[in-house]
Design a protein around this motif. Structure first.
Motif, PDB file in Angstrom:
ATOM      1  N   ASP A   1       2.267  -0.249 -38.306  1.00 21.50           N
ATOM      2  CA  ASP A   1       1.367  -0.566 -39.268  1.00 21.50           C
ATOM      3  C   ASP A   1       2.856  -0.795 -39.529  1.00 21.50           C
ATOM      4  O   ASP A   1       3.883  -0.653 -40.330  1.00 21.50           O
ATOM      5  N   ASN A   2       3.222  -2.478 -39.458  1.00 20.46           N
ATOM      6  CA  ASN A   2       4.556  -3.251 -40.495  1.00 20.46           C
ATOM      7  C   ASN A   2       4.464  -3.366 -41.437  1.00 20.46           C
ATOM      8  O   ASN A   2       5.789  -2.933 -42.048  1.00 20.46           O
ATOM      9  N   ALA A   3       3.963  -3.014 -42.002  1.00 22.21           N
ATOM     10  CA  ALA A   3       3.741  -3.039 -43.780  1.00 22.21           C
ATOM     11  C   ALA A   3       4.561  -1.119 -43.787  1.00 22.21           C
ATOM     12  O   ALA A   3       4.859  -1.096 -45.435  1.00 22.21           O
ATOM     13  N   LYS A   4       4.394  -0.130 -43.465  1.00 19.77           N
ATOM     14  CA  LYS A   4       5.165   1.085 -43.492  1.00 19.77           C
ATOM     15  C   LYS A   4       5.376   1.123 -42.661  1.00 19.77           C
ATOM     16  O   LYS A   4       6.305   2.497 -42.437  1.00 19.77           O
ATOM     17  N   ASN A   5       6.084   0.509 -42.051  1.00 20.60           N
ATOM     18  CA  ASN A   5       7.517   0.776 -40.422  1.00 20.60           C
ATOM     19  C   ASN A   5       7.175   1.871 -39.663  1.00 20.60           C
ATOM     20  O   ASN A   5       7.558   2.697 -39.421  1.00 20.60           O
ATOM     21  N   THR A   6       5.614   1.802 -39.409  1.00 25.47           N
ATOM     22  CA  THR A   6       5.092   3.298 -38.773  1.00 25.47           C
ATOM     23  C   THR A   6       4.348   2.745 -37.731  1.00 25.47           C
ATOM     24  O   THR A   6       3.852   2.066 -37.855  1.00 25.47           O
ATOM     25  N   VAL A   7       4.475   3.656 -36.640  1.00 25.93           N
ATOM     26  CA  VAL A   7       3.508   3.621 -35.331  1.00 25.93           C
ATOM     27  C   VAL A   7       2.838   5.094 -35.277  1.00 25.93           C
ATOM     28  O   VAL A   7       3.621   5.799 -35.527  1.00 25.93           O
ATOM     29  N   TYR A   8       1.808   4.535 -34.494  1.00 21.76           N
ATOM     30  CA  TYR A   8       0.648   6.059 -34.439  1.00 21.76           C
ATOM     31  C   TYR A   8       0.322   5.955 -33.105  1.00 21.76           C
ATOM     32  O   TYR A   8       0.102   4.980 -31.914  1.00 21.76           O
ATOM     33  N   LEU A   9       0.228   7.502 -32.694  1.00 22.61           N
ATOM     34  CA  LEU A   9      -0.442   7.628 -31.169  1.00 22.61           C
ATOM     35  C   LEU A   9      -2.063   7.734 -31.408  1.00 22.61           C
ATOM     36  O   LEU A   9      -1.839   9.480 -32.117  1.00 22.61           O
ATOM     37  N   GLN A  10      -2.698   7.763 -30.962  1.00 26.21           N
ATOM     38  CA  GLN A  10      -4.255   8.283 -31.431  1.00 26.21           C
ATOM     39  C   GLN A  10      -4.152   8.731 -30.386  1.00 26.21           C
ATOM     40  O   GLN A  10      -4.593   8.050 -28.713  1.00 26.21           O
ATOM     41  N   MET A  11      -4.765   9.972 -30.557  1.00 24.89           N
ATOM     42  CA  MET A  11      -5.144  10.972 -29.437  1.00 24.89           C
ATOM     43  C   MET A  11      -6.168  11.389 -29.117  1.00 24.89           C
ATOM     44  O   MET A  11      -6.847  11.955 -29.775  1.00 24.89           O
ATOM     45  N   ASN A  12      -7.401  10.516 -27.751  1.00 23.13           N
ATOM     46  CA  ASN A  12      -8.819  11.675 -28.302  1.00 23.13           C
ATOM     47  C   ASN A  12      -8.869  12.185 -27.116  1.00 23.13           C
ATOM     48  O   ASN A  12      -8.451  12.131 -25.859  1.00 23.13           O
ATOM     49  N   SER A  13     -10.308  13.111 -27.040  1.00 25.09           N
ATOM     50  CA  SER A  13     -10.318  13.388 -26.028  1.00 25.09           C
ATOM     51  C   SER A  13      -9.628  14.566 -24.985  1.00 25.09           C
ATOM     52  O   SER A  13      -9.299  14.156 -24.476  1.00 25.09           O
ATOM     53  N   LEU A  14      -8.282  15.366 -26.067  1.00 26.52           N
ATOM     54  CA  LEU A  14      -7.358  16.377 -25.676  1.00 26.52           C
ATOM     55  C   LEU A  14      -7.904  17.281 -24.551  1.00 26.52           C
ATOM     56  O   LEU A  14      -9.081  17.931 -25.079  1.00 26.52           O
ATOM     57  N   LYS A  15      -7.013  17.893 -23.778  1.00 29.07           N
ATOM     58  CA  LYS A  15      -6.897  18.395 -22.664  1.00 29.07           C
ATOM     59  C   LYS A  15      -6.075  19.164 -22.882  1.00 29.07           C
ATOM     60  O   LYS A  15      -4.790  18.929 -23.073  1.00 29.07           O
ATOM     61  N   PRO A  16      -5.734  20.067 -22.428  1.00 27.79           N
ATOM     62  CA  PRO A  16      -4.761  21.216 -22.663  1.00 27.79           C
ATOM     63  C   PRO A  16      -4.237  20.961 -21.695  1.00 27.79           C
ATOM     64  O   PRO A  16      -2.393  20.939 -22.499  1.00 27.79           O
ATOM     65  N   GLU A  17      -3.619  20.520 -20.532  1.00 29.57           N
ATOM     66  CA  GLU A  17      -2.900  19.610 -20.368  1.00 29.57           C
ATOM     67  C   GLU A  17      -1.958  18.055 -20.926  1.00 29.57           C
ATOM     68  O   GLU A  17      -0.799  18.497 -20.343  1.00 29.57           O
ATOM     69  N   ASP A  18      -2.762  18.547 -21.699  1.00 28.53           N
ATOM     70  CA  ASP A  18      -1.363  17.182 -23.003  1.00 28.53           C
ATOM     71  C   ASP A  18      -0.594  18.345 -24.031  1.00 28.53           C
ATOM     72  O   ASP A  18      -0.054  17.868 -25.154  1.00 28.53           O
ATOM     73  N   THR A  19      -0.827  19.310 -23.754  1.00 26.48           N
ATOM     74  CA  THR A  19      -0.008  20.171 -24.314  1.00 26.48           C
ATOM     75  C   THR A  19       1.316  19.785 -24.423  1.00 26.48           C
ATOM     76  O   THR A  19       1.356  20.087 -22.936  1.00 26.48           O
ATOM     77  N   SER A  20       2.147  19.693 -25.313  1.00 26.53           N
ATOM     78  CA  SER A  20       3.375  18.874 -25.516  1.00 26.53           C
ATOM     79  C   SER A  20       4.482  19.239 -26.540  1.00 26.53           C
ATOM     80  O   SER A  20       3.173  19.127 -28.055  1.00 26.53           O
ATOM     81  N   LEU A  21       5.461  18.754 -26.721  1.00 27.25           N
ATOM     82  CA  LEU A  21       6.244  18.383 -27.404  1.00 27.25           C
ATOM     83  C   LEU A  21       5.637  16.406 -27.597  1.00 27.25           C
ATOM     84  O   LEU A  21       6.841  16.415 -26.776  1.00 27.25           O
ATOM     85  N   TYR A  22       5.609  15.790 -28.829  1.00 22.34           N
ATOM     86  CA  TYR A  22       6.095  14.693 -28.680  1.00 22.34           C
ATOM     87  C   TYR A  22       6.788  14.161 -29.549  1.00 22.34           C
ATOM     88  O   TYR A  22       7.171  14.252 -30.097  1.00 22.34           O
ATOM     89  N   TYR A  23       7.721  13.547 -28.884  1.00 23.48           N
ATOM     90  CA  TYR A  23       8.661  12.488 -29.561  1.00 23.48           C
ATOM     91  C   TYR A  23       8.436  11.548 -29.830  1.00 23.48           C
ATOM     92  O   TYR A  23       8.110   9.838 -28.774  1.00 23.48           O
ATOM     93  N   CYS A  24       8.871  10.767 -30.612  1.00 19.61           N
ATOM     94  CA  CYS A  24       8.611   9.318 -30.532  1.00 19.61           C
ATOM     95  C   CYS A  24      10.093   8.156 -30.603  1.00 19.61           C
ATOM     96  O   CYS A  24      11.788   9.680 -30.590  1.00 19.61           O
ATOM     97  N   ALA A  25      10.234   7.177 -29.922  1.00 22.33           N
ATOM     98  CA  ALA A  25      11.431   6.781 -29.497  1.00 22.33           C
ATOM     99  C   ALA A  25      11.608   5.579 -30.184  1.00 22.33           C
ATOM    100  O   ALA A  25      10.016   4.703 -30.336  1.00 22.33           O
ATOM    101  N   ALA A  26      12.942   4.798 -30.205  1.00 22.91           N
ATOM    102  CA  ALA A  26      12.726   3.840 -30.614  1.00 22.91           C
ATOM    103  C   ALA A  26      13.585   2.906 -29.792  1.00 22.91           C
ATOM    104  O   ALA A  26      15.405   3.344 -30.606  1.00 22.91           O
ATOM    105  N   GLY A  27      13.607   1.192 -29.337  1.00 23.34           N
ATOM    106  CA  GLY A  27      14.692   0.663 -28.892  1.00 23.34           C
ATOM    107  C   GLY A  27      14.570  -0.911 -28.982  1.00 23.34           C
ATOM    108  O   GLY A  27      13.548  -1.230 -29.124  1.00 23.34           O
TER     109      GLY A  27
END
Length: 122
Positions: free
Chosen positions: A73-99
């Motif tokens: 969303d450029n207006a909000k300077n925000t990036v989203y990660l939509q996560m559906n059908s989550l599994k136990p193996e998705d358990t983690s620390l999630y980081y955002c990065a820019a470059g």
């Protein structure tokens, strides 16, 4: 100096959904690439998703393809990660990065957020 603040993590049961947000202190259009990574203790950091903020390209890891999507969303300077059908193996620390590199390769990212925990229970 780009500052990134993640939010939206939490605990959810398998099959549930979460949306992570990454707010940037700079215009994301000027950053070029923004991505989401995850890391679990004892495992290597994994690239989950990446987006070219000037349009036309996204990357989704095979391990989450069909379940996760990345959007901006450029207006909000925000990036989203939509996560559906989550599994136990998705358990983690999630980081955002820019470059401002030339691709979604990890070495392209010079700025990192503090991370947000996602826990998926079975």
């Amino acid at each position: 100096q780009v500052q990134l603040v993640e939010s939206g993590g939490g605990s959810v049961q398998a099959g549930g959904s979460l949306r992570l947000s990454c707010a940037s202190s700079e215009y994301i259009y000027s950053i070029k690439y923004m991505g989401w990574f995850r890391q679990t203790p004892g495992k290597e950091r994994e690239a989950v998703a990446c987006i070219y903020t000037r349009g036309g390209f996204t990357y989704i890891a095979d391990s989450v393809k069909g379940r996760f999507t990345i959007a901006q969303d450029n207006a909000k300077n925000t990036v989203y990660l939509q996560m559906n059908s989550l599994k136990p193996e998705d358990t983690s620390l999630y980081y955002c990065a820019a470059g401002s590199g030339s691709s979604c390769a990890t070495e392209s990212f010079g700025y990192w957020g503090q991370g947000t925990q996602v826990t998926v229970s079975s």
